[in-house]
Design an enzyme around this catalytic site. Structure first.
Site, short mmCIF file in Angstrom:
data_model
loop_
_atom_site.label_atom_id
_atom_site.label_comp_id
_atom_site.label_asym_id
_atom_site.label_seq_id
_atom_site.Cartn_x
_atom_site.Cartn_y
_atom_site.Cartn_z
N ASP A 153 -8.24 20.43 -12.89
CA ASP A 153 -8.09 19.02 -13.55
C ASP A 153 -7.87 19.18 -15.06
O ASP A 153 -8.98 20.00 -15.63
CB ASP A 153 -10.06 18.75 -13.44
CG ASP A 153 -9.98 17.53 -13.84
OD1 ASP A 153 -9.92 16.96 -14.30
OD2 ASP A 153 -10.87 16.93 -12.85
N TYR A 165 -17.17 18.37 -13.67
CA TYR A 165 -17.77 16.95 -13.58
C TYR A 165 -18.27 16.14 -13.36
O TYR A 165 -18.33 16.86 -11.45
CB TYR A 165 -16.65 16.04 -13.56
CG TYR A 165 -16.84 15.01 -13.47
CD1 TYR A 165 -17.55 14.44 -14.40
CD2 TYR A 165 -16.24 13.96 -12.51
CE1 TYR A 165 -17.77 12.93 -14.79
CE2 TYR A 165 -16.83 12.61 -12.46
CZ TYR A 165 -17.15 11.97 -13.60
OH TYR A 165 -17.70 11.04 -13.31
N LYS A 182 -8.68 8.24 -18.54
CA LYS A 182 -8.92 9.01 -20.17
C LYS A 182 -7.63 9.48 -21.03
O LYS A 182 -7.29 8.06 -21.13
CB LYS A 182 -10.01 10.40 -20.30
CG LYS A 182 -10.59 10.41 -18.86
CD LYS A 182 -11.66 9.62 -19.44
CE LYS A 182 -12.97 9.67 -18.12
NZ LYS A 182 -12.87 9.99 -16.37
N ARG A 184 0.76 -1.17 -0.20
CA ARG A 184 -0.28 -0.19 0.13
C ARG A 184 0.93 0.88 -0.73
O ARG A 184 0.31 2.49 -0.82
CB ARG A 184 -0.54 0.05 1.28
CG ARG A 184 -1.85 1.36 1.27
CD ARG A 184 -2.48 1.42 2.40
NE ARG A 184 -2.85 -0.08 3.13
CZ ARG A 184 -2.22 0.65 4.71
NH1 ARG A 184 -1.27 1.99 5.06
NH2 ARG A 184 -2.08 -0.24 5.46
C1 PLP Z 1 -12.88 16.01 -15.66
C2 PLP Z 1 -12.65 14.68 -14.60
N1 PLP Z 1 -12.43 14.85 -14.34
C3 PLP Z 1 -12.57 13.58 -12.98
C4 PLP Z 1 -13.50 12.42 -13.59
C5 PLP Z 1 -13.36 11.35 -12.43
O1 PLP Z 1 -12.49 10.23 -12.92
P1 PLP Z 1 -12.55 8.55 -13.26
O2 PLP Z 1 -13.69 8.24 -13.49
O3 PLP Z 1 -11.86 8.08 -12.86
O4 PLP Z 1 -13.16 8.83 -11.10
C6 PLP Z 1 -13.63 12.36 -14.61
C7 PLP Z 1 -14.82 11.30 -15.52
O5 PLP Z 1 -15.01 11.52 -16.31
C8 PLP Z 1 -13.98 13.31 -15.53
O6 PLP Z 1 -14.41 13.08 -16.90
#
Ligand code: PLP
Length: 384
Positions: free
Chosen positions: A176, A104, A201, A52
């Site tokens: 982000d 998001y 992504k 971990r």
């Molecule tokens: C801009 C953005 N940030 C964070 C996330 C969250 O990521 P995860 O689905 O890997 O938890 C997403 C998911 O679609 C996203 O589009």
């Protein structure tokens, strides 16, 4: 380590953090699928005690992504949301955060439904307007959390300007960078303090792993992230770390094609009689096209377009053949989605309305197929 000083972006993607395995010479960092490490004697070990806390596959990925984003250290988590959750552990009860209003949906859900119960306060503002960021600052503001471009209306925030405002108030700027990818923009170079990605992504890019990462520059942030990664334990698995590490090696090549396909689809859609409006930072019609040209290198693979009615949006989503109707983005295959009922269903209708997320909006994550096939698919889906 073969990486020469001053190595360029594409070389960094392939070589940073990649040392041949000392035991075998394996050029690819192995998947260290182990929970613990044997110690030579009490108090003497090779730097690895429990998986971990430390794992060589994860460490190789973290070193790789830290270099790709131009940061000092990176920390990989079990999902993009786990990475964002880890960032929020830098806050204490009573602190206030300013957030991009069109963030998001999962980020909004974490902030609004979970963290407000711990006496944290969030203000959602249009961060594309620096004046709105400035006005939202309070004496207890500790963090500015920005997404640019936003999902799905592709609004941009001027990162350098946001950093200037945040730092004038001794506030951390978190970006982000999931939607753009580090090929398109590197927020740390523009003044951000922390960058986060859903590696699910573009960084992984093959739609076969869920993960997240935080890249930091300040020693105090690095200490806190290392601590919380171990204390809360939402770590990325060795296999997922290996998958993402494989993905980042082709990141620059893939993004070049995502960018090209995104632009070609946006241009095609903007001339189509059934399409009311196209949202894409690379189009001169985008209200922040000048900022996009300044801040981004390529405009990304995400394109949203309005077809006038919910019925028309449903028709397009159901009629595509090559594109797949699915949530998520950033994979090699093209996905289509209906944000109002899919990714953003958890956002209240009045908030969706306020940010221009209409029921007639369709979102495409352009993959890296031959774009002529994608245009053929959209043509038949939009036809009567
Ligand atoms: C801009 C953005 N940030 C964070 C996330 C969250 O990521 P995860 O689905 O890997 O938890 C997403 C998911 O679609 C996203 O589009």
């Amino acid at each position: 380590m073969k990486l020469p000083p001053g190595a360029r972006f594409q070389t960094i993607c392939i070589h940073a953090g990649q040392t041949p395995d000392p035991g075998t010479g394996a050029i690819i960092t192995p998947i260290f699928q182990t929970s613990t490490y044997v110690q030579e004697e009490l108090g003497r070990h090779k730097g690895y005690e429990y998986a971990r806390t430390q794992n060589p596959t994860r460490a190789a990925l973290e070193a790789n992504i830290a270099a790709i984003e131009g940061g000092k250290a990176a920390f990989a988590f079990a999902s993009g949301m786990a990475a964002i959750d880890a960032i929020t552990t830098m806050l204490s009860a009573g602190d206030h955060v300013v957030v991009t209003d069109n963030t998001y949906g999962g980020t909004f859900r974490l902030f609004d439904k979970v963290l407000t119960r711990y006496n944290l306060e969030f203000s959602y503002v249009d961060t594309s307007q620096p004046g709105q960021i400035e006005r939202a600052m309070r004496p207890n503001t500790k963090m500015l959390f920005v997404e640019t471009p936003t999902n799905p209306v592709l609004r941009l925030t001027d990162i350098a300007k946001a950093a200037e405002i945040a730092h004038a108030h001794t506030v951390r700027l978190v970006v982000d960078n999931t939607f753009a990818s580090p090929v398109v923009q590197q927020p740390l170079a523009l003044g951000a303090d922390l960058v986060t990605h859903s590696t699910t992504k573009y960084l992984n890019g093959h739609s076969d792993s869920i993960g997240g990462v935080v890249i930091a520059t300040r020693d105090e942030d690095i200490e806190q992230l290392k601590f919380i990664q171990n204390a809360a334990g939402a770590i990325l698995s060795p296999f997922d770390s290996w998958l993402v590490l494989r993905g980042t090696k082709t990141l620059a090549l893939r993004m070049a094609q995502h960018n090209a396909n995104g632009l070609a689809l946006a241009e095609f859609l903007s001339t189509h009689p059934k399409v009311v409006r196209v949202l894409y930072p690379g189009l001169p019609s985008h209200p922040q096209h000048d900022l996009a040209r300044r801040q981004m290198r390529g405009f990304g693979g995400m394109v949203s377009f309005d077809v006038g009615t919910f019925e028309a949006a449903r028709r397009v989503c159901n009629r595509v053949r090559l594109m797949s109707l699915a949530e998520s983005l950033g994979g090699v295959e093209t996905l289509i989605s209906h944000p109002a009922t899919m990714t953003h269903a958890s956002v209240p209708p009045e908030r969706r309305q306020a940010i221009g997320l209409t029921d007639s909006l369709v979102r495409i994550s352009a993959g890296i197929e031959d774009v002529a096939d994608l245009i053929d698919d959209l043509t038949q889906a939009l036809n009567d």
